[in-house]
Design an enzyme around this catalytic site. Structure first.
Site, PDB file in Angstrom:
ATOM      1  N   GLY A 287       0.781  -1.227   0.000  1.00 15.05           N
ATOM      2  CA  GLY A 287       0.000   0.000   0.000  1.00 15.05           C
ATOM      3  C   GLY A 287       0.814   1.278   0.000  1.00 15.05           C
ATOM      4  O   GLY A 287       1.853   1.400  -0.663  1.00 15.05           O
ATOM      5  N   SER A 288       0.350   2.239   0.780  1.00 14.46           N
ATOM      6  CA  SER A 288       0.870   3.605   0.717  1.00 14.46           C
ATOM      7  C   SER A 288       2.305   3.754   1.194  1.00 14.46           C
ATOM      8  O   SER A 288       2.893   4.831   1.054  1.00 14.46           O
ATOM      9  CB  SER A 288      -0.035   4.536   1.532  1.00 14.46           C
ATOM     10  OG  SER A 288      -1.327   4.590   0.956  1.00 14.46           O
TER      11      SER A 288
END
Length: 574
Positions: A287-288
């Protein structure tokens, strides 16, 4: 006439006697000759053997006291000499139905009574299974790796058929701590799974097993990491957790943990199921946590020069039938610092689109994301790599950690390169001598690395990483909350929550990755499932515990200078 005959007979007898005597002498000479020949052959063989030994054969050797006292297997220690694995003499419990001389009646008591008495000594023993083995009349092991005091208690039962032959044992004084690093030793004396397997020949070689092998692990850091990960996992009802502490300048692993753990002192079916290493063998879409890597690549390539430049953020990006959007509205437009602070998919994807697939892909290759992680452990997962030709959508999704799956160790090594001045180095579990760190390869410019330290520090001070900001330790980092893929798409109910951090950001020395697998929203996480509420607090509690141990003391007056970027994030500050 008679006289002549008698004389002839005497003469003939003398001739015969002389002939017999001659034959006896001939036989004696022949025997002596054979005996001499036999002695010559023996002497010749001895001379040949002496020559062989003189030319390089090995004759009887003296065994020194130190050689006699060598352990059967070498010791493994942490970087400070604390024992992690060592050899120890022990016993096995062997059933010998012939001990009483009557195999049809090998026990004084009944098999059920003996099994019950053994159960009292070994509470985890399967009483019914042992009773069946005793009743079968077949010899075999009932238990391996028995301590001396337990062997004494077995002898007190008074059954001669219960024998306890001595055998070498492998002891892990710290119990389950660092189990996924160490592995274990099987009943044949061979290392399995972890560094026991990697170092197997070295630990068994008489020439080397006398010297302990020092790993890069710091037992104090390892214990703190496992403790905080376990706390985070249990408080959010997560199915698992993983974490690593990495020296950014050498690649040495100070701690590596995968939970739930197993106990190498006791390997059973349940323990085998827990041996899978989430740090080095399991790949995730993280993810981020990829967003800072994307921004660093864009700064390095000159795509991002003006940090005050505004990017439209109120409209999803349409790419074919797909839409890229943010988890919550961030305003009409935001700049790069604000995009990282608020974790904007839209702005990160736009910057990756400007960077282009070729440069984006090459950065990931330079960071080792297309290969198995570099570390000595045998279990290393192969990334889910997008391949050679990245379409526009794939470039955008990779920019915020989707469409590519790597291990937490990949991420740790990448973050180390991003903050240490731009040099990627392989991770290692061997303690390195000063100056022995590998040269590595340059991925980012030193100026880019400095910018990323500023930006990561701002995330921890003003953004999603606030819960990791341990006072005085100048933590910087990025959250990542990614839905796990399943049939028909991503499963919104299943998240992998990760916080990737470094400290102290004014002079980064260590990277920390803390990951929770499928955390639930609980009271401890304010009923939130994202990394800001579960993984970030793990780092926030861990850093104050390990910082002083590693020589990083809290200092409220030192910090990375973010004064030139602070005016750009007034909305975040306010």
């Amino acid at each position: 006439m008679t006289t002549m005959l008698a004389s002839t007979a005497v003469s003939s007898g003398r001739v015969r006697l002389v002939s017999i005597r001659q034959q006896s002498l001939d036989v004696a000479r022949l025997r002596v000759l054979w005996l001499a020949l036999l002695f010559a052959l023996v002497a010749g063989a001895a001379i040949v053997r002496i020559i062989q030994l003189g030319l390089g054969g090995s004759g009887p050797q003296m065994t020194t006291l130190s050689q006699a006292l060598l352990p059967d297997r070498g010791e493994i220690t942490d970087r400070n000499g604390a024992p992690l694995a060592r050899a120890s003499s022990g016993f096995a419990l062997w059933y010998n139905p012939k001990a009483l001389g009557d195999p049809s009646n090998p026990l004084v008591r009944s098999p059920a009574e003996v099994a019950a008495q053994l159960k009292a000594i070994f509470p985890d023993l399967n009483e019914a299974d042992v009773a069946d083995k005793l009743a079968s009349g077949k010899s075999g092991y009932l238990r391996r790796r028995i301590l001396g005091e337990d062997a004494d208690r077995v002898q007190q039962i008074g059954e001669l058929a219960l024998e306890m032959p001595p055998e070498s044992d492998r002891i892990y004084p710290q119990g389950s701590m660092a189990a996924h690093v160490l592995g274990y030793v099987d009943s044949a004396g061979n290392g399995k799974v972890g560094m026991e397997q990697v170092l197997n020949d070295h630990l068994r070689d008489p020439a080397t097993r006398g010297e302990p092998v020092a790993l890069s692990i710091d037992l104090r850091v390892q214990g703190a990491l496992e403790d905080e990960l376990r706390r985070g996992m249990l408080s959010t009802n997560a199915m698992g957790a993983a974490g690593i502490v990495l020296d950014v300048d050498t690649g040495e692993v100070l701690a590596l943990a995968s939970l739930p753990e197993f106990d190498p002192n006791k390997i059973d079916a349940a323990g085998v199921d827990l041996m899978f290493n989430r740090v080095t063998n399991q790949v995730y879409e993280l993810g981020s946590t990829f967003k800072p890597l994307t921004i660093a690549a864009a700064i390095d390539a000159g795509v991002v020069r003006d940090f005050g430049k505004r990017y439209q953020a109120d409209q999803p990006i349409k790419v074919g039938r797909f839409s890229i959007k943010d988890s919550h509205p961030l305003g009409a437009s935001i700049n790069v610092p604000e995009a990282l602070i608020h974790s904007s998919n839209i702005v990160t994807a736009k910057i990756a689109d400007e960077l282009g697939p070729k440069r984006m892909r090459q950065t990931m290759i330079d960071l080792g994301m297309n290969e198995r992680p570099y570390i000595e452990l045998p279990a290393k997962g192969f990334p889910i790599w997008p391949g050679d030709n990245w379409p526009r959508l794939r470039t955008m999704t990779v920019s915020y950690g989707h469409g590519i799956a790597v291990t937490p160790l990949h991420l740790a090594s990448a973050y180390a390169a991003m903050v240490n001045g731009g040099i990627w180095r392989p991770a290692t579990l061997h303690k390195l001598e000063p100056g022995a760190a590998p040269k590595g390869r340059r991925v980012f410019k030193a100026s880019t690395s400095y910018r990323m330290r500023q930006l990561m520090r701002m995330i921890a001070v003003y953004g999603t990483g606030k819960n990791a900001d341990a006072p005085g330790f100048r933590v910087g980092g990025k959250t990542g909350s990614a839905e796990k893929p399943g049939k028909g798409g991503y499963r919104q109910s299943s998240l992998v929550s990760t916080f990737a951090a470094a400290f102290p950001m004014d002079n980064p020395r260590y990277v920390i990755i803390a990951m929770l697998d499928e955390p639930k929203g609980t009271t401890a996480s304010s009923f939130q499932r994202t990394a800001a509420w579960n993984a970030a607090p793990v780092v926030g509690r861990l850093v104050p515990r390990i910082g002083p141990v590693l020589g990083v003391r809290p200092d409220n007056h030192a910090d990375v200078d973010i004064s030139d970027l602070r005016p750009l994030i007034q909305s975040a500050i306010e």
